[in-house]
Design an enzyme around this catalytic site. Structure first.
Site, PDB file in Angstrom:
ATOM      1  N   LYS A 343      55.588  33.200  53.493  1.00 49.86           N
ATOM      2  CA  LYS A 343      54.807  34.420  53.278  1.00 49.86           C
ATOM      3  C   LYS A 343      55.652  35.681  53.156  1.00 49.86           C
ATOM      4  O   LYS A 343      55.185  36.786  53.419  1.00 49.86           O
ATOM      5  CB  LYS A 343      53.753  34.637  54.385  1.00 49.86           C
ATOM      6  CG  LYS A 343      52.843  33.484  54.675  1.00 49.86           C
ATOM      7  CD  LYS A 343      52.343  32.762  53.477  1.00 49.86           C
ATOM      8  CE  LYS A 343      51.313  33.435  52.620  1.00 49.86           C
ATOM      9  NZ  LYS A 343      50.971  32.549  51.440  1.00 49.86           N
ATOM     10  N   THR A 346      58.718  34.302  48.896  1.00 49.84           N
ATOM     11  CA  THR A 346      59.638  33.250  48.436  1.00 49.84           C
ATOM     12  C   THR A 346      59.225  32.682  47.069  1.00 49.84           C
ATOM     13  O   THR A 346      60.083  32.329  46.266  1.00 49.84           O
ATOM     14  CB  THR A 346      59.720  32.098  49.462  1.00 49.84           C
ATOM     15  OG1 THR A 346      58.407  31.578  49.678  1.00 49.84           O
ATOM     16  CG2 THR A 346      60.310  32.554  50.780  1.00 49.84           C
ATOM     17  N   THR A 347      57.916  32.615  46.811  1.00 48.39           N
ATOM     18  CA  THR A 347      57.480  32.054  45.522  1.00 48.39           C
ATOM     19  C   THR A 347      57.850  33.006  44.381  1.00 48.39           C
ATOM     20  O   THR A 347      58.229  32.558  43.288  1.00 48.39           O
ATOM     21  CB  THR A 347      55.956  31.810  45.529  1.00 48.39           C
ATOM     22  OG1 THR A 347      55.620  31.161  46.743  1.00 48.39           O
ATOM     23  CG2 THR A 347      55.511  30.964  44.362  1.00 48.39           C
ATOM     24  N   SER A 443      49.546  37.664  56.842  1.00 43.76           N
ATOM     25  CA  SER A 443      49.526  36.953  55.559  1.00 43.76           C
ATOM     26  C   SER A 443      49.327  35.446  55.811  1.00 43.76           C
ATOM     27  O   SER A 443      48.604  34.769  55.087  1.00 43.76           O
ATOM     28  CB  SER A 443      50.825  37.221  54.798  1.00 43.76           C
ATOM     29  OG  SER A 443      50.876  36.464  53.638  1.00 43.76           O
ATOM     30  N   TYR A 548      54.762  42.836  40.761  1.00 43.92           N
ATOM     31  CA  TYR A 548      55.560  42.579  39.555  1.00 43.92           C
ATOM     32  C   TYR A 548      55.238  41.186  39.023  1.00 43.92           C
ATOM     33  O   TYR A 548      54.994  40.252  39.793  1.00 43.92           O
ATOM     34  CB  TYR A 548      57.049  42.669  39.873  1.00 43.92           C
ATOM     35  CG  TYR A 548      57.591  44.084  39.762  1.00 43.92           C
ATOM     36  CD1 TYR A 548      58.271  44.496  38.619  1.00 43.92           C
ATOM     37  CD2 TYR A 548      57.396  45.001  40.789  1.00 43.92           C
ATOM     38  CE1 TYR A 548      58.765  45.792  38.524  1.00 43.92           C
ATOM     39  CE2 TYR A 548      57.886  46.297  40.695  1.00 43.92           C
ATOM     40  CZ  TYR A 548      58.567  46.679  39.563  1.00 43.92           C
ATOM     41  OH  TYR A 548      59.045  47.956  39.450  1.00 43.92           O
ATOM     42  N   LYS A 564      48.955  33.938  45.685  1.00 42.22           N
ATOM     43  CA  LYS A 564      50.068  34.829  46.046  1.00 42.22           C
ATOM     44  C   LYS A 564      49.665  36.248  45.691  1.00 42.22           C
ATOM     45  O   LYS A 564      49.285  36.517  44.535  1.00 42.22           O
ATOM     46  CB  LYS A 564      51.356  34.471  45.284  1.00 42.22           C
ATOM     47  CG  LYS A 564      51.751  33.024  45.346  1.00 42.22           C
ATOM     48  CD  LYS A 564      52.213  32.576  46.722  1.00 42.22           C
ATOM     49  CE  LYS A 564      52.093  31.067  46.803  1.00 42.22           C
ATOM     50  NZ  LYS A 564      52.463  30.492  48.054  1.00 42.22           N
ATOM     51  N   GLY A 565      49.717  37.131  46.671  1.00 41.32           N
ATOM     52  CA  GLY A 565      49.239  38.500  46.467  1.00 41.32           C
ATOM     53  C   GLY A 565      47.722  38.507  46.606  1.00 41.32           C
ATOM     54  O   GLY A 565      47.014  39.054  45.769  1.00 41.32           O
ATOM     55  N   ARG A 566      47.269  37.889  47.676  1.00 40.84           N
ATOM     56  CA  ARG A 566      45.817  37.803  47.908  1.00 40.84           C
ATOM     57  C   ARG A 566      45.254  39.167  48.271  1.00 40.84           C
ATOM     58  O   ARG A 566      45.966  40.026  48.790  1.00 40.84           O
ATOM     59  CB  ARG A 566      45.526  36.847  49.079  1.00 40.84           C
ATOM     60  CG  ARG A 566      45.779  35.414  48.783  1.00 40.84           C
ATOM     61  CD  ARG A 566      45.165  34.534  49.886  1.00 40.84           C
ATOM     62  NE  ARG A 566      45.296  33.129  49.524  1.00 40.84           N
ATOM     63  CZ  ARG A 566      46.288  32.345  49.923  1.00 40.84           C
ATOM     64  NH1 ARG A 566      47.215  32.813  50.722  1.00 40.84           N
ATOM     65  NH2 ARG A 566      46.345  31.095  49.524  1.00 40.84           N
ATOM     66  N   TYR A 568      42.755  40.889  50.773  1.00 44.81           N
ATOM     67  CA  TYR A 568      42.009  40.658  52.019  1.00 44.81           C
ATOM     68  C   TYR A 568      41.865  41.984  52.767  1.00 44.81           C
ATOM     69  O   TYR A 568      42.599  42.943  52.491  1.00 44.81           O
ATOM     70  CB  TYR A 568      42.670  39.575  52.883  1.00 44.81           C
ATOM     71  CG  TYR A 568      44.183  39.564  52.922  1.00 44.81           C
ATOM     72  CD1 TYR A 568      44.882  40.453  53.726  1.00 44.81           C
ATOM     73  CD2 TYR A 568      44.920  38.645  52.161  1.00 44.81           C
ATOM     74  CE1 TYR A 568      46.279  40.416  53.779  1.00 44.81           C
ATOM     75  CE2 TYR A 568      46.309  38.606  52.207  1.00 44.81           C
ATOM     76  CZ  TYR A 568      46.982  39.499  53.015  1.00 44.81           C
ATOM     77  OH  TYR A 568      48.342  39.476  53.062  1.00 44.81           O
TER      78      TYR A 568
HETATM   79  N1  LIG Z   1      55.432  39.411  42.561  1.00 45.81           N
HETATM   80  C1  LIG Z   1      54.632  38.952  43.532  1.00 45.81           C
HETATM   81  N2  LIG Z   1      53.442  38.408  43.250  1.00 45.81           N
HETATM   82  C2  LIG Z   1      52.630  37.955  44.234  1.00 45.81           C
HETATM   83  N3  LIG Z   1      52.951  37.997  45.543  1.00 45.81           N
HETATM   84  C3  LIG Z   1      54.145  38.539  45.871  1.00 45.81           C
HETATM   85  C4  LIG Z   1      55.021  39.034  44.882  1.00 45.81           C
HETATM   86  N4  LIG Z   1      56.112  39.517  45.509  1.00 45.81           N
HETATM   87  C5  LIG Z   1      55.937  39.333  46.801  1.00 45.81           C
HETATM   88  N5  LIG Z   1      54.744  38.739  47.040  1.00 45.81           N
HETATM   89  C6  LIG Z   1      54.246  38.407  48.364  1.00 45.81           C
HETATM   90  O1  LIG Z   1      54.494  37.034  48.536  1.00 45.81           O
HETATM   91  C7  LIG Z   1      53.592  36.608  49.532  1.00 45.81           C
HETATM   92  C8  LIG Z   1      53.541  35.107  49.530  1.00 45.81           C
HETATM   93  O2  LIG Z   1      54.767  34.704  50.044  1.00 45.81           O
HETATM   94  P1  LIG Z   1      55.390  33.302  49.755  1.00 45.81           P
HETATM   95  O3  LIG Z   1      55.429  33.054  48.326  1.00 45.81           O
HETATM   96  O4  LIG Z   1      56.675  33.243  50.491  1.00 45.81           O
HETATM   97  O5  LIG Z   1      54.306  32.362  50.438  1.00 45.81           O
HETATM   98  S1  LIG Z   1      54.470  30.799  50.785  1.00 45.81           S
HETATM   99  O6  LIG Z   1      55.103  30.715  52.083  1.00 45.81           O
HETATM  100  O7  LIG Z   1      55.216  30.156  49.731  1.00 45.81           O
HETATM  101  O8  LIG Z   1      53.061  30.337  50.853  1.00 45.81           O
HETATM  102  C9  LIG Z   1      52.300  37.254  49.172  1.00 45.81           C
HETATM  103  O9  LIG Z   1      51.535  37.372  50.341  1.00 45.81           O
HETATM  104  P2  LIG Z   1      50.002  37.788  50.333  1.00 45.81           P
HETATM  105  O10 LIG Z   1      50.000  39.193  49.820  1.00 45.81           O
HETATM  106  O11 LIG Z   1      49.570  37.693  51.742  1.00 45.81           O
HETATM  107  O12 LIG Z   1      49.288  36.845  49.431  1.00 45.81           O
HETATM  108  C10 LIG Z   1      52.748  38.568  48.576  1.00 45.81           C
HETATM  109  O13 LIG Z   1      52.562  39.647  49.436  1.00 45.81           O
END
Ligand SMILES: Nc1ncnc2c1ncn2[C@@H]1O[C@H](COP(=O)(O)OS(=O)(=O)O)[C@@H](OP(=O)(O)O)[C@H]1O
Length: 613
Positions: A343, A346-347, A443, A548, A564-566, A568
């Site tokens: 969270k 990393t993705t 998150s 981004y 990703k980028g939920r 809430y």
């Molecule tokens: N470019 C971009 N697009 C979407 N989301 C982004 C991006 N950069 C950072 N983030 C933040 O990444 C959070 C998810 O983290 P991870 O990818 O590490 O999650 S996971 O552990 O693989 O499930 C995710 O958390 P949430 O906002 O809680 O959904 C985002 O805040």
């Protein structure tokens, strides 16, 4: 002083002078036995390559009689003792006429021994890349054993030259199971040949691999006076030296000898009878030989921490390279790993890295998608090195300009991961992303809700993070997943136990969200990738996603998925306050650690520390 082996009285202590031995005995004495090893010692003596030796180096009738007589004498000293004979049938009756009679006598007396089957031609397992040819080799040997009524009943085998046992060659394990139902083997190559005292056992695909010890007998030293260092060296080893100490320090002793050590001047019989006699004179050890299955159970119940294997890089050990499939390469291992935590973005980093022409992630696996979990999950780690390495593939042969990487976000806080990564790829570079721990925790809670985790649906975030000892298990478990990975300093310290700081890049999770092109610049510099790519051209802020996203073609923008980028609701104030307090001391620890590492503190950390003053 002269060595006399006819009785205990004649053995003088001049050879029995090792400091280590004396320390062990003193410790045992001073601790009233509490700090001493148990007195049971288990011995298994393999006589390998029965029938394989060249004419002139094999056993004659008189040697077989001597072997049987020695076995009988040893039986009075080692309860249950039997020699364990390994055979390759193709060479039966291929010695001199006298030796062929020796072969026949061995078969006639087959029931006196234990037996294990090699491959028919004594071929090395790693040279066969499919199970079928290995199976055929073993089946021929099995048919030979049936024809001559050789009792092969112990579920034990070893491989010629240790080939295929370690480094693991999966087809050998498969063929062994299929043809002989093998469940125990032994090797001196795990983790490495030297130092011998660090050899361990492990279990892979249901086959228990036990460590073998050194007895100094090889196929090239058939005569006592040709023993390396001469007979004096051999006697020193027996009388308090290396061989004696092997028994002293190891509860389970498996020795590999060869048929040729029992012909000529019967060096092996002299060695074992002498050391056993010496042990009986100078120790209270109780000696046993038990069937290999029982031996393996004793071994792994004594050393239960050795059950899980540790995979090391075969290319870091010349001996491993020599018994590893020539078709395999060490290039298909990652040069860097994004270790998480979960969270923190990393993705996003994983996706952006894959846009680089010289960087390539692992292939996606069913069920686990992009994250391999190899170092964090026993299930995947136990699939073995071949499985892990086959996750990294080239588009075309010899594509050596590619940098492989993987990202698995739960490596960061996994207890085993740092040790396992360091064992396999000690030079790998590590990338970690640290986001404000309060945001990371929230998150994860939202992630759990999206995945219908019952605790997250039944309890508010505040109830989860404040769960105590008396709370339901599911509530406490979710609390741990929310809070524990965010205790950054503690986990970083564990990685730093295994890796120098120069191999670790710490990124700011807030920066990953707000300015990923800048983050990608830092990352490219750290991993030293070529060519340099300007991510300002590849990434663009999307006002709808509020993050981004990738610019794929002129105006085609691809954002990360809805997970990703939920969106809430904001965190309750009470939860925020609680977490700020909870993480305060951990953040102070992180700040101190970063200072020590000469690494800049992320903006969120600076702000948090400022607020807390
Ligand atoms: N470019 C971009 N697009 C979407 N989301 C982004 C991006 N950069 C950072 N983030 C933040 O990444 C959070 C998810 O983290 P991870 O990818 O590490 O999650 S996971 O552990 O693989 O499930 C995710 O958390 P949430 O906002 O809680 O959904 C985002 O805040």
């Amino acid at each position: 002083m002269k060595r006399v082996l006819s009785g205990c009285q004649g053995i003088l202590l001049n050879y029995f002078d090792s400091t280590r031995t004396l320390i062990a005995i003193s410790l045992s004495y001073l601790s009233h036995g509490k700090l001493s090893l148990p007195l049971e010692r288990y011995v298994l003596i393999d006589i390998d390559d029965v029938f394989v030796g060249a004419p002139g180096k094999r056993m004659k009738i008189s040697d077989v009689h001597a072997l049987l007589a020695a076995q009988k004498r040893l039986q009075s000293q080692i309860k249950g003792f039997r020699f364990n004979l390994g055979f390759s049938g193709k060479y039966y009756q291929k010695g001199t006429p006298e030796e062929n009679l020796g072969d026949q006598l061995l078969i006639a007396e087959a029931n006196q021994f234990w037996w294990f089957g090699h491959t028919w031609t004594h071929t090395q397992a790693h040279l066969h890349d499919n199970v079928t040819t290995l199976e055929e080799e073993m089946i021929l040997n099995k048919e030979f054993s049936q024809k001559y009524k050789i009792p092969v009943t112990t579920n034990y085998a070893v491989a010629p030259h240790h080939s295929g046992v370690y480094p693991v060659h999966e087809p050998l394990y498969e063929a062994w199971r299929k043809v002989w139902n093998i469940s125990i083997t032994s090797t001196e190559e795990y983790l490495h040949l030297r130092p011998a005292r660090r050899r361990r056992g492990f279990i892979h695909r249901g086959i228990k691999v036990l460590p073998r010890q050194i007895c100094g007998l090889y196929t090239h030293n058939l005569f006592m006076d040709r023993y390396p260092g001469g007979r004096k060296k051999l006697d020193t080893s027996i009388q308090g030296g290396e061989l004696f100490q092997t028994f002293l320090y190891n509860k389970v002793n498996i020795f590999m000898t060869h048929m040729c050590n029992y012909g000529s001047d019967r060096l092996a019989l002299y060695t074992f009878e002498s050391v056993i006699k010496f042990l009986q004179c100078w120790t209270h050890f109780r000696l046993f030989t038990v069937p290999p299955k029982q031996l393996a159970d004793i071994y792994f119940s004594t050393y239960s921490d050795e059950i899980d294997p540790i995979w090391v890089n075969p290319c870091h050990d010349k001996r491993h390279m020599a018994i590893w499939s020539p078709k395999k390469t060490c290039h298909t291992l990652p040069q860097f790993i994004v270790v998480g935590p979960q969270k923190t973005g990393t993705t996003a980093i994983y996706t952006f890295l894959n846009m680089h022409p010289s960087i390539r992630s692992n292939v996606k696996r069913p069920l686990i998608f992009e994250e391999l979990h190899f170092f964090s999950s026993d299930h995947y780690y136990n699939k073995g090195l071949d499985w892990y390495m086959s996750s990294f593939t080239y588009n075309r042969p010899n594509q050596t300009d590619i940098m492989f990487f993987e990202k698995t976000a739960d490596y960061f806080d996994n207890y085993m991961a740092p040790m396992r990564v360091a064992a396999l790829i000690p030079d790998v570079k590590l990338i970690t992303i640290l986001l404000d721990p309060v945001k990371r925790a929230y998150s994860w809670y939202q992630h759990a809700r999206a995945h219908k985790n019952p605790a997250s649906l039944n309890f508010t975030f505040y109830e989860i993070i404040t769960a105590g000892e008396g709370s339901p298990k599911i509530q406490r478990e979710l609390r741990n997943r929310c809070l524990n990975p965010s205790i950054y300093a503690q986990h970083l310290e564990r990685w730093l136990d295994y890796f120098p700081p120069s191999q670790l890049l710490i990124l700011d999770g807030q920066e990953v969200k707000e300015d990923p092109p800048l983050v990608m610049d830092k990352l490219q510099k750290f991993i030293e990738v070529h060519p340099y790519v300007d991510y300002r051209r590849l990434l663009r802020y999307d006002s709808k996603k509020k993050f981004y996203c990738q610019v794929l073609q002129s105006d085609f923008i691809k954002c990360l998925g809805p997970g990703k980028g939920r969106i809430y609701p904001p965190m309750e104030e009470a939860a925020q306050k609680y977490l700020k307090m909870f993480f305060r001391r951990h953040n102070v620890a992180l700040s101190k650690l970063l200072m020590k590492l000469n690494q800049p503190a992320p903006t969120w950390l600076k702000e948090d520390l400022r607020e807390s003053i």
